[in-house]
Design a protein around this motif. Structure first.
Motif, PDB file in Angstrom:
ATOM      1  N   ARG A  60       0.848  -1.198   0.000  1.00 29.52           N
ATOM      2  CA  ARG A  60       0.000   0.000   0.000  1.00 29.52           C
ATOM      3  C   ARG A  60       0.877   1.240   0.000  1.00 29.52           C
ATOM      4  NH1 ARG A  60      -5.135  -1.764   3.825  1.00 29.52           N
ATOM      5  NH2 ARG A  60      -5.449  -3.733   2.739  1.00 29.52           N
ATOM      6  N   PHE A  72       3.569  -5.134   3.721  1.00 26.88           N
ATOM      7  CA  PHE A  72       3.325  -5.923   4.931  1.00 26.88           C
ATOM      8  C   PHE A  72       2.715  -7.257   4.540  1.00 26.88           C
ATOM      9  CE2 PHE A  72      -1.339  -5.446   5.350  1.00 26.88           C
ATOM     10  CZ  PHE A  72      -1.573  -4.389   4.485  1.00 26.88           C
ATOM     11  N   MET A  95      -0.199 -10.104   4.928  1.00 27.41           N
ATOM     12  CA  MET A  95      -1.587 -10.203   5.369  1.00 27.41           C
ATOM     13  C   MET A  95      -2.078 -11.643   5.251  1.00 27.41           C
ATOM     14  SD  MET A  95      -4.643  -7.579   4.964  1.00 27.41           S
ATOM     15  CE  MET A  95      -4.807  -7.394   3.206  1.00 27.41           C
ATOM     16  N   ILE A 129       6.000  -0.675  14.236  1.00 25.19           N
ATOM     17  CA  ILE A 129       5.849  -1.773  13.266  1.00 25.19           C
ATOM     18  C   ILE A 129       7.133  -2.019  12.466  1.00 25.19           C
ATOM     19  CG2 ILE A 129       4.953  -0.385  11.333  1.00 25.19           C
ATOM     20  CD1 ILE A 129       2.772  -2.677  11.030  1.00 25.19           C
ATOM     21  N   ARG A 172       1.078  -6.298  12.686  1.00 24.36           N
ATOM     22  CA  ARG A 172       0.365  -5.727  13.847  1.00 24.36           C
ATOM     23  C   ARG A 172       0.197  -6.790  14.917  1.00 24.36           C
ATOM     24  NH1 ARG A 172      -3.979  -1.438  11.470  1.00 24.36           N
ATOM     25  NH2 ARG A 172      -2.467  -0.335  10.157  1.00 24.36           N
ATOM     26  N   GLY A 225      -9.141  -9.863   7.039  1.00 26.45           N
ATOM     27  CA  GLY A 225      -7.710  -9.670   6.810  1.00 26.45           C
ATOM     28  C   GLY A 225      -7.028  -9.370   8.135  1.00 26.45           C
ATOM     29  N   GLU A 238       0.446   4.029   0.919  1.00 27.62           N
ATOM     30  CA  GLU A 238      -0.162   5.078   1.740  1.00 27.62           C
ATOM     31  C   GLU A 238       0.956   5.861   2.419  1.00 27.62           C
ATOM     32  OE1 GLU A 238      -3.096   3.054   3.982  1.00 27.62           O
ATOM     33  OE2 GLU A 238      -1.736   1.595   4.824  1.00 27.62           O
ATOM     34  N   GLU A 287      -6.818  -1.295  15.385  1.00 30.08           N
ATOM     35  CA  GLU A 287      -7.308  -2.310  14.446  1.00 30.08           C
ATOM     36  C   GLU A 287      -6.228  -3.321  14.076  1.00 30.08           C
ATOM     37  OE1 GLU A 287      -9.005  -0.957  10.671  1.00 30.08           O
ATOM     38  OE2 GLU A 287      -8.506  -2.929   9.869  1.00 30.08           O
ATOM     39  N   ILE A 288      -6.550  -4.588  14.289  1.00 25.05           N
ATOM     40  CA  ILE A 288      -5.600  -5.646  13.947  1.00 25.05           C
ATOM     41  C   ILE A 288      -6.192  -6.529  12.848  1.00 25.05           C
ATOM     42  CG2 ILE A 288      -6.311  -7.428  15.623  1.00 25.05           C
ATOM     43  CD1 ILE A 288      -3.277  -7.420  16.471  1.00 25.05           C
ATOM     44  N   ILE A 289      -7.544  -6.542  12.789  1.00 27.12           N
ATOM     45  CA  ILE A 289      -8.263  -7.328  11.787  1.00 27.12           C
ATOM     46  C   ILE A 289      -9.406  -6.482  11.237  1.00 27.12           C
ATOM     47  CG2 ILE A 289      -9.950  -9.213  11.538  1.00 27.12           C
ATOM     48  CD1 ILE A 289      -8.254 -10.914  13.365  1.00 27.12           C
ATOM     49  N   GLY A 290      -9.608  -6.566   9.918  1.00 27.17           N
ATOM     50  CA  GLY A 290     -10.796  -5.975   9.314  1.00 27.17           C
ATOM     51  C   GLY A 290     -11.465  -7.056   8.477  1.00 27.17           C
ATOM     52  N   GLY A 313      -3.396  -8.342   9.788  1.00 21.67           N
ATOM     53  CA  GLY A 313      -2.058  -7.847   9.486  1.00 21.67           C
ATOM     54  C   GLY A 313      -1.042  -8.570  10.359  1.00 21.67           C
ATOM     55  N   ARG A 367       2.132   2.017  12.862  1.00 24.36           N
ATOM     56  CA  ARG A 367       1.321   0.838  12.544  1.00 24.36           C
ATOM     57  C   ARG A 367       1.162   0.606  11.044  1.00 24.36           C
ATOM     58  NH1 ARG A 367      -4.236   0.916  14.339  1.00 24.36           N
ATOM     59  NH2 ARG A 367      -4.388   2.775  13.065  1.00 24.36           N
ATOM     60  N   HIS A 368       1.825   1.406  10.224  1.00 28.36           N
ATOM     61  CA  HIS A 368       1.678   1.264   8.776  1.00 28.36           C
ATOM     62  C   HIS A 368       3.007   1.014   8.082  1.00 28.36           C
ATOM     63  CE1 HIS A 368      -2.177   3.321   9.607  1.00 28.36           C
ATOM     64  NE2 HIS A 368      -2.602   2.602   8.582  1.00 28.36           N
ATOM     65  N   LEU A 369       2.991   0.066   7.153  1.00 30.10           N
ATOM     66  CA  LEU A 369       4.138  -0.201   6.289  1.00 30.10           C
ATOM     67  C   LEU A 369       3.652  -0.122   4.853  1.00 30.10           C
ATOM     68  CD1 LEU A 369       5.446  -3.387   8.120  1.00 30.10           C
ATOM     69  CD2 LEU A 369       6.720  -1.223   7.928  1.00 30.10           C
TER      70      LEU A 369
HETATM   71  P1  ATP Z   1      -5.952   1.105   8.958  1.00 35.69           P
HETATM   72  O1  ATP Z   1      -7.273   1.808   9.085  1.00 35.69           O
HETATM   73  O2  ATP Z   1      -5.298   0.800  10.266  1.00 35.69           O
HETATM   74  O3  ATP Z   1      -5.047   1.722   7.947  1.00 35.69           O
HETATM   75  P2  ATP Z   1      -7.234  -0.586   7.058  1.00 35.69           P
HETATM   76  O4  ATP Z   1      -8.647  -0.369   7.437  1.00 35.69           O
HETATM   77  O5  ATP Z   1      -6.658   0.088   5.902  1.00 35.69           O
HETATM   78  O6  ATP Z   1      -6.314  -0.331   8.356  1.00 35.69           O
HETATM   79  P3  ATP Z   1      -7.688  -3.241   6.009  1.00 35.69           P
HETATM   80  O7  ATP Z   1      -7.704  -2.761   4.629  1.00 35.69           O
HETATM   81  O8  ATP Z   1      -8.941  -3.697   6.643  1.00 35.69           O
HETATM   82  O9  ATP Z   1      -6.996  -2.166   6.962  1.00 35.69           O
HETATM   83  O10 ATP Z   1      -6.557  -4.377   6.143  1.00 35.69           O
HETATM   84  C1  ATP Z   1      -6.687  -5.486   7.016  1.00 35.69           C
HETATM   85  C2  ATP Z   1      -5.584  -5.505   8.055  1.00 35.69           C
HETATM   86  O11 ATP Z   1      -4.297  -5.335   7.467  1.00 35.69           O
HETATM   87  C3  ATP Z   1      -5.664  -4.390   9.074  1.00 35.69           C
HETATM   88  O12 ATP Z   1      -6.555  -4.708  10.097  1.00 35.69           O
HETATM   89  C4  ATP Z   1      -4.243  -4.303   9.574  1.00 35.69           C
HETATM   90  O13 ATP Z   1      -3.976  -5.310  10.532  1.00 35.69           O
HETATM   91  C5  ATP Z   1      -3.437  -4.624   8.340  1.00 35.69           C
HETATM   92  N1  ATP Z   1      -2.931  -3.418   7.654  1.00 35.69           N
HETATM   93  C6  ATP Z   1      -3.631  -2.581   6.850  1.00 35.69           C
HETATM   94  N2  ATP Z   1      -2.855  -1.617   6.340  1.00 35.69           N
HETATM   95  C7  ATP Z   1      -1.607  -1.861   6.833  1.00 35.69           C
HETATM   96  C8  ATP Z   1      -0.351  -1.221   6.653  1.00 35.69           C
HETATM   97  N3  ATP Z   1      -0.203  -0.157   5.853  1.00 35.69           N
HETATM   98  N4  ATP Z   1       0.735  -1.744   7.296  1.00 35.69           N
HETATM   99  C9  ATP Z   1       0.593  -2.844   8.084  1.00 35.69           C
HETATM  100  N5  ATP Z   1      -0.562  -3.489   8.289  1.00 35.69           N
HETATM  101  C10 ATP Z   1      -1.658  -3.001   7.674  1.00 35.69           C
END
Ligand code: ATP
Ligand code: MN
Length: 477
Positions: free
Chosen positions: A220, A233, A235, A462, A451, A446, A222, A400-403, A448, A228-230
């Motif tokens: 990603r 990563f 998944m 992270i 996380r 999903g 982003e 958030e650890i799981i979505g 992460g 908490r973001h890479l």
């Molecule tokens: P966040 O709101 O924290 O950016 P997200 O809603 O974008 O998360 P999802 O798209 O639901 O996350 O991705 C599922 C899981 O993947 C998340 O719950 C998280 O554990 C992990 N995750 C998402 N983006 C990242 C990231 N940039 N780096 C590390 N782990 C991530």
């Protein structure tokens, strides 16, 4: 081959035997005692040199991080804190290490400094422990799914679908210059990107194989420089046919607990080290920000207690009734229809419930197109607005650890959502086909990996739980 030090230290039958070991020198005292570590365990093996029988020029080559191989008799150790030591009969230096220039000295270095030495940081106790635990978690993931009848499903890393909307994507191209060039001239004759999620493909797998999971790298672009973001990563995305949101939550909770129990069992020594480290770090924080539990204590607590399950609508109410809300301490607004921010998630988990929380039934407008639209009677339905069968698992210290979600299996509803979100049907014709030919209720999520490893190891950033972190402006090593 030399014996792993882990085995030498634990196998009592080896006492009195002649044993060969190899590793890297952690410390060398009095020209006599080497603390040797080979990475198999956090513990060092003490090698005792014979002061007479060891030539000076060999002694001088025993420096921090030199690689040595030694053979000798394993004897009970008179020193405290170690059962055995090795009386060295023969020692060779496999690889010299200049003690003057070796960047990691036997003292406490900051994590920031070690990130710049990422190629060598695995030789520290902290990173050794973290990466052995990362292995245990990864292995435990395969174990859990395999034992529960799931098939490991390899979703592609290069994808053409950009409809998922999970995040900004990295373009994959062989063109020198993409500007002004028709994508049809590119390698795949279309625009392609690195995957942001394997979910859509996992759904294709689940609607034939029943239960599948993916476990691979995810990308990603982003630009969020958070702890908490890479940008890259790992998944884990299970997908189950004939399942609803409750089944999905049960699976998520079951997986988390299995992984925690496994690490408590398999990585007790590494955890004991990280537990102390965590306690030291917590002491540095102001009282109000300290965690109410120690690392191991919290892992046991999470493994042994049910996760709290609430709806998004309830979460909003709890937040609006909270002290920080009333005292205007939250940075972001709390209002039905808006997404929960990290500060809100952490309030729910760390202050209000003091345990993991699963939030369901988010407003449809802030969630992806494939989530199942709730009707009256569905879990998380709200009279404040349309909601979907989404669930987020929130963990202490992480958020958030799981979505995940139950997916929209009804063709008409799915098409309606896609139209509302401007997602062209022709790009996802293959996805829509599953809803035309034997569609079934199904759900998935999903997780992460990093996380989760953060949670288990207590590492705050992270970047310190993946061997070579990829973040904006940083791709060394
Ligand atoms: P966040 O709101 O924290 O950016 P997200 O809603 O974008 O998360 P999802 O798209 O639901 O996350 O991705 C599922 C899981 O993947 C998340 O719950 C998280 O554990 C992990 N995750 C998402 N983006 C990242 C990231 N940039 N780096 C590390 N782990 C991530
Ligand atoms: Mn995100």
């Amino acid at each position: 081959m030399p014996k792993p030090i882990r085995e030498v230290l634990t196998n009592e039958a080896l006492t009195g035997a002649t044993v060969t070991v190899a590793g890297w020198v952690r410390t060398f005292r009095n020209d006599r005692f080497i603390a040797l570590n080979d990475g198999s365990t956090i513990h060092n093996l003490q090698l005792v040199l014979d002061p007479e029988g060891t030539p000076r020029e060999l002694v001088d080559r025993i420096t921090t991080s030199a690689a040595v191989k030694a053979t000798g008799e394993l004897v009970p150790s008179p020193a405290s804190g170690q059962r055995v030591e090795l009386q060295v009969k023969e020692l060779i230096v496999l690889g010299d290490s200049d003690g003057e220039t070796y960047p990691i000295q036997p003292k406490k270095h900051s994590l920031e400094f070690l990130r710049e030495q990422a190629h060598l940081r695995f030789r520290t106790n902290t990173f050794g422990a973290v990466f052995r635990i990362r292995h245990q978690v990864s292995f435990g993931i395969h174990e859990y799914f395999h034992d529960n009848g799931f098939f490991y499903f390899h979703s592609p890393i290069i994808t053409a679908s950009d409809a998922e909307g999970a995040g900004e994507m990295f373009r994959v191209t062989t063109l020198e210059d993409t500007k002004g060039t028709d994508p049809s001239e590119d390698f795949f004759e279309r625009v392609t990107n690195l995957t942001v999620s394997g979910q859509l493909e996992a759904e294709l797998g689940a609607t034939a194989l029943g239960r599948v999971y993916t476990f691979g790298p995810t990308f990603r672009a982003e630009n969020s420089n958070t702890a908490r973001h890479l940008a890259e990563f790992w998944m884990i995305e299970p997908e189950i046919a004939f399942a609803d949101l409750k089944d999905d939550m049960d699976l998520a909770e079951g997986l988390c607990k299995h992984l925690i129990r496994r690490v408590l069992e398999q990585s007790a020594d590494d955890l004991a080290f990280l537990d102390k480290r965590y306690a030291d770090e917590e002491k540095q924080k102001p009282e109000a920000q300290r965690s109410s539990m120690g690392l191991i204590e919290r892992l046991r607590f999470v493994a042994d207690n049910p996760f709290e399950r609430i709806t998004y609508t309830e979460a909003i109410r709890i937040l609006q009734d909270s002290k920080p809300y009333k005292k205007k301490k939250f940075q972001f607004p709390v209002e039905w229809g808006r997404d929960l921010q990290s500060e809100h998630e952490r309030y729910l988990v760390e202050k209000h419930f003091n345990k993991p929380v699963i939030v369901t039934g988010y407003p449809a407008a802030i969630k992806a197109f494939y989530m199942r639209m709730n009707g009256p009677g569905d879990l998380g339905h709200s009279d404040q607005g349309p909601t979907v069968a989404a669930m987020d698992v929130l963990f202490p210290g992480i958020g958030e650890i799981i979505g995940g979600s139950q997916r929209e299996e009804r063709l008409e509803q799915l098409k309606e959502r896609m139209a509302a979100m401007d997602i062209p049907e022709k790009e996802l014709w293959w996805y829509l086909d599953t809803r035309k030919f034997g569609t079934v209720p199904h759900a998935g999520f999903g997780l992460g990996l990093e996380r989760f490893v953060q949670f288990v190891t207590g590492m705050g950033n992270i970047r310190d739980v993946i061997p070579f972190p990829r973040t904006p402006g940083s791709a060394e090593f």
